[in-house]
Write a protein that holds these residues in place. Sequence first.
Motif, short mmCIF file in Angstrom:
data_model
loop_
_atom_site.label_atom_id
_atom_site.label_comp_id
_atom_site.label_asym_id
_atom_site.label_seq_id
_atom_site.Cartn_x
_atom_site.Cartn_y
_atom_site.Cartn_z
N THR A 19 0.69 -1.20 0.29
CA THR A 19 -0.11 -0.10 0.08
C THR A 19 0.74 1.30 0.04
O THR A 19 2.04 1.08 0.25
N ALA A 20 0.11 2.48 -0.41
CA ALA A 20 1.09 3.58 -0.64
C ALA A 20 1.80 3.77 1.01
O ALA A 20 1.12 3.54 1.99
N GLY A 21 3.06 4.30 0.78
CA GLY A 21 3.67 4.64 1.88
C GLY A 21 4.59 3.40 2.38
O GLY A 21 5.54 3.66 3.26
#
Length: 190
Positions: A19-21
């Motif tokens: 996921t993002a990050g």
Amino acid sequence: MSRDLGDSESGQESSASATAGEPQMRNPVFTHRALRNKLGQFPTGVCVVTARAPGGAPIGLTINSFVPVSLEPPLVSWNLSERSASLDVFRACRHFGISVLPSSQKTMERRLADPAIADKFNGAATRRAFAGIRLIEGAVATFVCEAYRAWPVGDHLLLVGKVLQIDGGDDEPLVCPQGRFLSMRLTQMA
């Protein structure tokens, strides 16, 4: 939950990717030596695998990659380096034997692991089994196998054998964690 840490074939991240990050792994973040050391934390049994060369001479080497695969049909597997001098023989053989060494046979392990020793079986206590395969006397377990399948995997050949015969004693098996030999006392845990 499992995640795909690489790119999909289209070049876009799959829906299962990080996921993002979250950092994505593109390259290994460890050395070959570090990986070897961590893999060495897993204790393995020490086995000798044997076969007959095309001229009938016995060949053998030490392995620690022996793994049961299936009970029906009865299958076992082991891995051989693509750099092994015995690769062509094991790739072409119809039968091979596996002897699980007891703790009393550290010298046999060293003898079969030493590429400088030409006649690995000179003076060794062995017995002949089906198809002329040599097995180590006093082994904890022996398996005579018919070659079943072989696949190149990374820098090794994965060999699977169909078990035709089994035998063995009741000595303590020789195990190898962290590159050291130990005996493994079999005790029942409460």
